[in-house]
Design an enzyme around this catalytic site. Structure first.
Site, mmCIF file in Angstrom:
data_model
loop_
_atom_site.group_PDB
_atom_site.id
_atom_site.type_symbol
_atom_site.label_atom_id
_atom_site.label_comp_id
_atom_site.label_asym_id
_atom_site.label_seq_id
_atom_site.Cartn_x
_atom_site.Cartn_y
_atom_site.Cartn_z
ATOM 1 N N MET A 26 2.744 2.915 46.172
ATOM 2 C CA MET A 26 3.322 1.855 46.990
ATOM 3 C C MET A 26 2.949 0.480 46.441
ATOM 4 S SD MET A 26 3.778 3.011 50.915
ATOM 5 C CE MET A 26 2.147 2.632 51.506
ATOM 6 N N ASN A 28 0.636 -2.676 44.670
ATOM 7 C CA ASN A 28 -0.679 -3.309 44.828
ATOM 8 C C ASN A 28 -1.718 -2.481 44.088
ATOM 9 O OD1 ASN A 28 -2.447 -5.298 45.749
ATOM 10 N ND2 ASN A 28 -2.955 -4.169 47.596
ATOM 11 N N HIS A 30 -4.500 -0.759 41.664
ATOM 12 C CA HIS A 30 -5.888 -0.982 41.271
ATOM 13 C C HIS A 30 -6.264 0.057 40.220
ATOM 14 C CE1 HIS A 30 -6.779 2.433 43.870
ATOM 15 N NE2 HIS A 30 -6.227 1.799 44.883
ATOM 16 N N ALA A 31 -7.536 0.056 39.832
ATOM 17 C CA ALA A 31 -7.968 0.944 38.743
ATOM 18 C C ALA A 31 -7.780 2.418 39.081
ATOM 19 C CB ALA A 31 -9.433 0.666 38.402
ATOM 20 N N GLY A 32 -7.810 2.764 40.371
ATOM 21 C CA GLY A 32 -7.573 4.152 40.753
ATOM 22 C C GLY A 32 -6.164 4.600 40.415
ATOM 23 N N HIS A 33 -5.183 3.733 40.668
ATOM 24 C CA HIS A 33 -3.796 4.048 40.292
ATOM 25 C C HIS A 33 -3.667 4.180 38.775
ATOM 26 C CE1 HIS A 33 -2.998 1.874 44.225
ATOM 27 N NE2 HIS A 33 -2.328 2.988 44.405
ATOM 28 N N LYS A 158 -8.348 10.887 46.822
ATOM 29 C CA LYS A 158 -8.854 10.082 47.932
ATOM 30 C C LYS A 158 -8.051 10.347 49.201
ATOM 31 C CE LYS A 158 -7.933 5.697 48.466
ATOM 32 N NZ LYS A 158 -7.475 5.634 49.886
ATOM 33 N N GLN A 162 -3.026 13.956 52.474
ATOM 34 C CA GLN A 162 -1.712 13.751 51.843
ATOM 35 C C GLN A 162 -1.501 14.725 50.701
ATOM 36 O OE1 GLN A 162 0.104 9.731 50.712
ATOM 37 N NE2 GLN A 162 -0.763 10.384 48.750
ATOM 38 N N ARG A 196 -6.519 -1.259 50.460
ATOM 39 C CA ARG A 196 -7.025 -1.822 51.710
ATOM 40 C C ARG A 196 -8.323 -2.596 51.535
ATOM 41 N NH1 ARG A 196 -6.200 3.496 55.576
ATOM 42 N NH2 ARG A 196 -3.932 3.629 55.403
#
Length: 292
Positions: A26, A28, A30-33, A158, A162, A196
């Site tokens: 979605m 925004n 970050h390093a996780g994506h 995480k 889902q 978030r």
């Protein structure tokens, strides 16, 4: 890197691809994506990333308009990570009957999920997982079914619930797609990376890693032989509440069924959701017990 906005253009771009690795997001980012994109790069496939803020998974009490949209920065990160195609559809592209004046998708056909979707995060966000599963199925249709023989989709651990629901949907609907789970990317202090986190104040961000540490203490207690799971959940909830957290849930579950854990389960996951101020954080830890 191609940036594509319509389903027709996407179909044309992917028509000759024999293998596709897909990372839905979605935005925004970050390093996780980016870690998920890097995992996709290892699959020797065309790497497709979608950026779409899905209105169908936002409840009436959740402000869709405030969700951070950082498209230009996201595209820069994806280009640096080596993504091949980025799909950035409009609401009208994903929902043919979309009403922009009311943000109403008018999506009357949705995915009907099992009761576990109404527990944990689903209890606090009614309809969220049905909306998530519906848009993921739409994206799967648009991305994969253009002739590709190898179809891989990558999701982060995480969002454990889902991930569980998507795996179950793929299994039960006989979708020829391999679901791969990417490990949770964490800050140096243990905080799970999340879009978030940007809402946290400096003081809240210092406190935020405590959720992960509290789950870790719960895991240690189970590994040391405690089987009074309900009492452990209550103790962890009380511990966080005394420190100012507003706890949605702390739960010990079977990692294989996502049902409440029993003494017979060996593959477990502890999950937690709690708020710092108005920011809702989630986290989980998977672990395996040794058989007696």
């Amino acid at each position: 890197m191609q940036v594509i906005k319509t389903a027709h253009e996407l179909s044309q771009a992917l028509a000759q691809q024999n293998a596709i690795a897909f990372v839905p997001t979605m935005g925004n980012l970050h390093a996780g994506h980016i870690q998920l994109v890097e995992l996709a790069k290892t699959k020797n496939a065309c790497v497709v990333v979608s950026i779409f803020v899905n209105p169908l998974q936002f409840g009436a009490n959740e402000d869709l308009s405030k969700y951070p949209r950082t498209l230009e920065a996201d595209l820069e990160k994806l280009k640096a990570a080596g993504a091949d195609v980025v799909f950035t559809p409009s609401e009208q592209e994903m929902y043919p009957d979309f009403d922009a004046s009311s943000n109403n998708t008018h999506q009357s056909i949705t995915i009907n999920l099992p009761s576990v979707a109404n527990e944990l995060c689903g209890a606090a966000r009614p309809g969220h997982f049905s909306g998530m599963a519906t848009v993921v199925l739409k994206l799967f249709n648009l991305v994969f079914f253009n002739g590709a023989k190898t179809r891989v989709a990558i999701f982060g651990k995480k969002d454990f619930q889902q991930l569980f629901i998507i795996r179950d949907m793929v299994k039960q609907l006989n979708l020829p797609i391999e679901i791969i789970a990417g490990d949770t990317k964490r800050e140096a202090d243990g905080l799970a990376m999340s879009s978030r986190n940007g809402y946290l104040s400096p003081a809240q961000k210092l406190e935020a890693p405590r959720l992960y540490r509290a789950l870790g203490l719960l895991v240690d207690a189970v590994k040391q032989g405690r089987t009074d799971f309900a009492a452990l959940e209550t103790q962890t909830t009380q511990f966080l509440t005394q420190l100012g957290w507003v706890v949605d849930y702390i739960s010990i579950r079977s990692a294989e069924t996502l049902l409440p854990a029993t003494n017979a389960d060996l593959k477990l996951v502890v999950l937690g959701a709690a708020r710092q101020g108005t920011t809702r954080l989630i986290d989980n830890i998977e672990f395996t017990l040794k058989p007696n």
